[in-house]
Design a protein around this motif. Structure first.
Motif, PDB file in Angstrom:
ATOM      1  N   SER A 245      27.708  39.576  26.008  1.00 25.57           N
ATOM      2  CA  SER A 245      26.734  38.513  25.814  1.00 25.57           C
ATOM      3  C   SER A 245      26.299  38.520  24.350  1.00 25.57           C
ATOM      4  N   THR A 246      26.484  37.416  23.688  1.00 19.03           N
ATOM      5  CA  THR A 246      26.094  37.316  22.291  1.00 19.03           C
ATOM      6  C   THR A 246      25.763  35.867  21.966  1.00 19.03           C
ATOM      7  N   ASP A 247      24.853  35.696  21.050  1.00 19.33           N
ATOM      8  CA  ASP A 247      24.499  34.351  20.626  1.00 19.33           C
ATOM      9  C   ASP A 247      25.225  33.992  19.338  1.00 19.33           C
ATOM     10  N   MET A 248      26.186  34.816  18.960  1.00 19.57           N
ATOM     11  CA  MET A 248      26.957  34.573  17.751  1.00 19.57           C
ATOM     12  C   MET A 248      28.258  33.865  18.119  1.00 19.57           C
ATOM     13  N   ILE A 249      28.839  33.218  17.137  1.00 19.40           N
ATOM     14  CA  ILE A 249      30.157  32.629  17.351  1.00 19.40           C
ATOM     15  C   ILE A 249      31.173  33.769  17.309  1.00 19.40           C
ATOM     16  N   VAL A 250      31.961  33.881  18.358  1.00 19.00           N
ATOM     17  CA  VAL A 250      33.008  34.893  18.424  1.00 19.00           C
ATOM     18  C   VAL A 250      34.321  34.147  18.651  1.00 19.00           C
ATOM     19  N   LEU A 251      35.222  34.293  17.703  1.00 20.37           N
ATOM     20  CA  LEU A 251      36.518  33.634  17.801  1.00 20.37           C
ATOM     21  C   LEU A 251      37.498  34.529  18.547  1.00 20.37           C
ATOM     22  N   PRO A 252      38.454  33.932  19.248  1.00 21.96           N
ATOM     23  CA  PRO A 252      39.457  34.764  19.922  1.00 21.96           C
ATOM     24  C   PRO A 252      40.266  35.556  18.892  1.00 21.96           C
ATOM     25  N   ALA A 253      40.708  36.735  19.272  1.00 20.40           N
ATOM     26  CA  ALA A 253      41.437  37.623  18.357  1.00 20.40           C
ATOM     27  C   ALA A 253      42.646  36.934  17.732  1.00 20.40           C
ATOM     28  N   GLU A 254      43.344  36.100  18.520  1.00 21.08           N
ATOM     29  CA  GLU A 254      44.543  35.437  17.981  1.00 21.08           C
ATOM     30  C   GLU A 254      44.224  34.447  16.869  1.00 21.08           C
ATOM     31  N   PHE A 255      42.970  34.029  16.751  1.00 22.69           N
ATOM     32  CA  PHE A 255      42.585  33.119  15.664  1.00 22.69           C
ATOM     33  C   PHE A 255      42.821  33.777  14.307  1.00 22.69           C
ATOM     34  N   TYR A 256      42.677  35.097  14.252  1.00 20.75           N
ATOM     35  CA  TYR A 256      42.803  35.827  12.991  1.00 20.75           C
ATOM     36  C   TYR A 256      44.252  36.166  12.650  1.00 20.75           C
ATOM     37  N   ASP A 257      45.192  35.814  13.510  1.00 22.60           N
ATOM     38  CA  ASP A 257      46.611  36.066  13.271  1.00 22.60           C
ATOM     39  C   ASP A 257      47.131  35.005  12.303  1.00 22.60           C
ATOM     40  N   MET A 258      47.390  35.417  11.072  1.00 23.07           N
ATOM     41  CA  MET A 258      47.811  34.485  10.031  1.00 23.07           C
ATOM     42  C   MET A 258      49.123  33.786  10.370  1.00 23.07           C
ATOM     43  N   ASN A 259      49.903  34.330  11.290  1.00 24.82           N
ATOM     44  CA  ASN A 259      51.150  33.685  11.711  1.00 24.82           C
ATOM     45  C   ASN A 259      50.886  32.346  12.392  1.00 24.82           C
ATOM     46  N   THR A 260      49.686  32.169  12.950  1.00 26.04           N
ATOM     47  CA  THR A 260      49.348  30.910  13.632  1.00 26.04           C
ATOM     48  C   THR A 260      48.747  29.884  12.676  1.00 26.04           C
ATOM     49  N   TRP A 261      48.556  30.264  11.434  1.00 28.32           N
ATOM     50  CA  TRP A 261      47.891  29.383  10.469  1.00 28.32           C
ATOM     51  C   TRP A 261      48.860  28.407   9.802  1.00 28.32           C
ATOM     52  N   ASP A 262      50.150  28.687   9.887  1.00 27.21           N
ATOM     53  CA  ASP A 262      51.145  27.868   9.190  1.00 27.21           C
ATOM     54  C   ASP A 262      52.298  27.547  10.144  1.00 27.21           C
ATOM     55  N   ILE A 263      52.382  26.297  10.556  1.00 28.47           N
ATOM     56  CA  ILE A 263      53.422  25.900  11.507  1.00 28.47           C
ATOM     57  C   ILE A 263      54.781  25.705  10.828  1.00 28.47           C
ATOM     58  N   GLU A 264      54.795  25.705   9.484  1.00 30.36           N
ATOM     59  CA  GLU A 264      56.059  25.527   8.759  1.00 30.36           C
ATOM     60  C   GLU A 264      56.821  26.834   8.581  1.00 30.36           C
ATOM     61  N   GLY A 265      56.193  27.951   8.915  1.00 30.87           N
ATOM     62  CA  GLY A 265      56.879  29.239   8.820  1.00 30.87           C
ATOM     63  C   GLY A 265      57.123  29.712   7.403  1.00 30.87           C
ATOM     64  N   LYS A 266      56.195  29.497   6.517  1.00 29.14           N
ATOM     65  CA  LYS A 266      56.335  29.980   5.129  1.00 29.14           C
ATOM     66  C   LYS A 266      56.396  31.506   5.130  1.00 29.14           C
ATOM     67  N   PRO A 267      56.973  32.095   4.084  1.00 30.60           N
ATOM     68  CA  PRO A 267      57.048  33.556   3.999  1.00 30.60           C
ATOM     69  C   PRO A 267      55.641  34.180   3.989  1.00 30.60           C
ATOM     70  N   GLU A 268      55.561  35.412   4.483  1.00 32.37           N
ATOM     71  CA  GLU A 268      54.274  36.104   4.537  1.00 32.37           C
ATOM     72  C   GLU A 268      53.637  36.216   3.157  1.00 32.37           C
ATOM     73  N   SER A 269      54.453  36.439   2.129  1.00 35.57           N
ATOM     74  CA  SER A 269      53.904  36.561   0.766  1.00 35.57           C
ATOM     75  C   SER A 269      53.199  35.265   0.349  1.00 35.57           C
ATOM     76  N   THR A 270      53.761  34.136   0.737  1.00 38.79           N
ATOM     77  CA  THR A 270      53.139  32.842   0.417  1.00 38.79           C
ATOM     78  C   THR A 270      51.823  32.699   1.172  1.00 38.79           C
TER      79      THR A 270
END
Length: 187
Positions: A125-150
């Protein structure tokens, strides 16, 4: 009249003023209120007067900070969910990056709402915004599949942009606070 101890504590308290009702108090509010009642710094000020002063400082910061400065402070430090989400949205449009919009959106949101250790969405129970763990997975941030270094370069650039903005906002807020002589050891 000085009644606050430091800039960051004051910013957090003032930015929380729009999320406080008088029926329930967060633990940090109870500690401040107990200090005031036990003769600590600012003991001559009632809890209600301190809250009113917090609200006045909130309005002063909102009026005097540039919109980008206001957004970065609210996104990073506010406890008001709707205001935090709105400020994050305002920051997304202010970040200049070669990254796609989805990446910028997720990078700014993850910066403003860092992953909390020991907290899982729906598990506590928390009154804070808690994002799902997968939100922090940088692999989901880019649908074009750029290299990890980019992706790391984009993420670092976005974080540096936000940190510069935050630093400028804190400096400006400090100048406002100093002008108002709100700190305990202010002359």
């Amino acid at each position: 009249m000085g009644m606050y101890k430091d800039v960051m504590g004051t910013l957090v308290r003032v930015l929380a003023a729009d999320n406080i009702d008088n029926s329930t108090k967060q633990n940090w509010q109870k500690l401040i209120d107990a200090e005031l009642q036990s003769g600590g710094q600012g003991a001559g000020i009632s809890v209600r007067d301190k809250f009113d002063y917090d609200c006045c400082l909130y309005a002063l910061l909102h009026r005097e900070l540039a919109p980008a400065q206001w957004d970065v402070l609210v996104a990073k430090y506010s406890t008001h969910k709707a205001n935090k989400v709105g400020a994050i949205g305002g920051l997304i449009s202010r970040v200049t990056s070669p990254a796609p919009h989805l990446f910028v959106y997720k990078a700014v949101t993850a910066w403003a709402i860092p992953k909390l250790r020991g907290v899982q969405e729906g598990k506590r129970s928390t009154d804070m915004i808690v994002l799902p763990a997968e939100f922090y997975d940088m692999n989901t941030w880019d649908i074009e599949g750029k290299p990890e270094s980019t992706r790391r370069r984009w993420k670092t650039g976005i974080a540096k942009c936000l940190e510069r903005l935050e630093e400028g906002a804190v400096i400006h807020a400090t100048e406002i606070f100093d002008r108002e002589e709100i700190f305990i050891d202010a002359a």
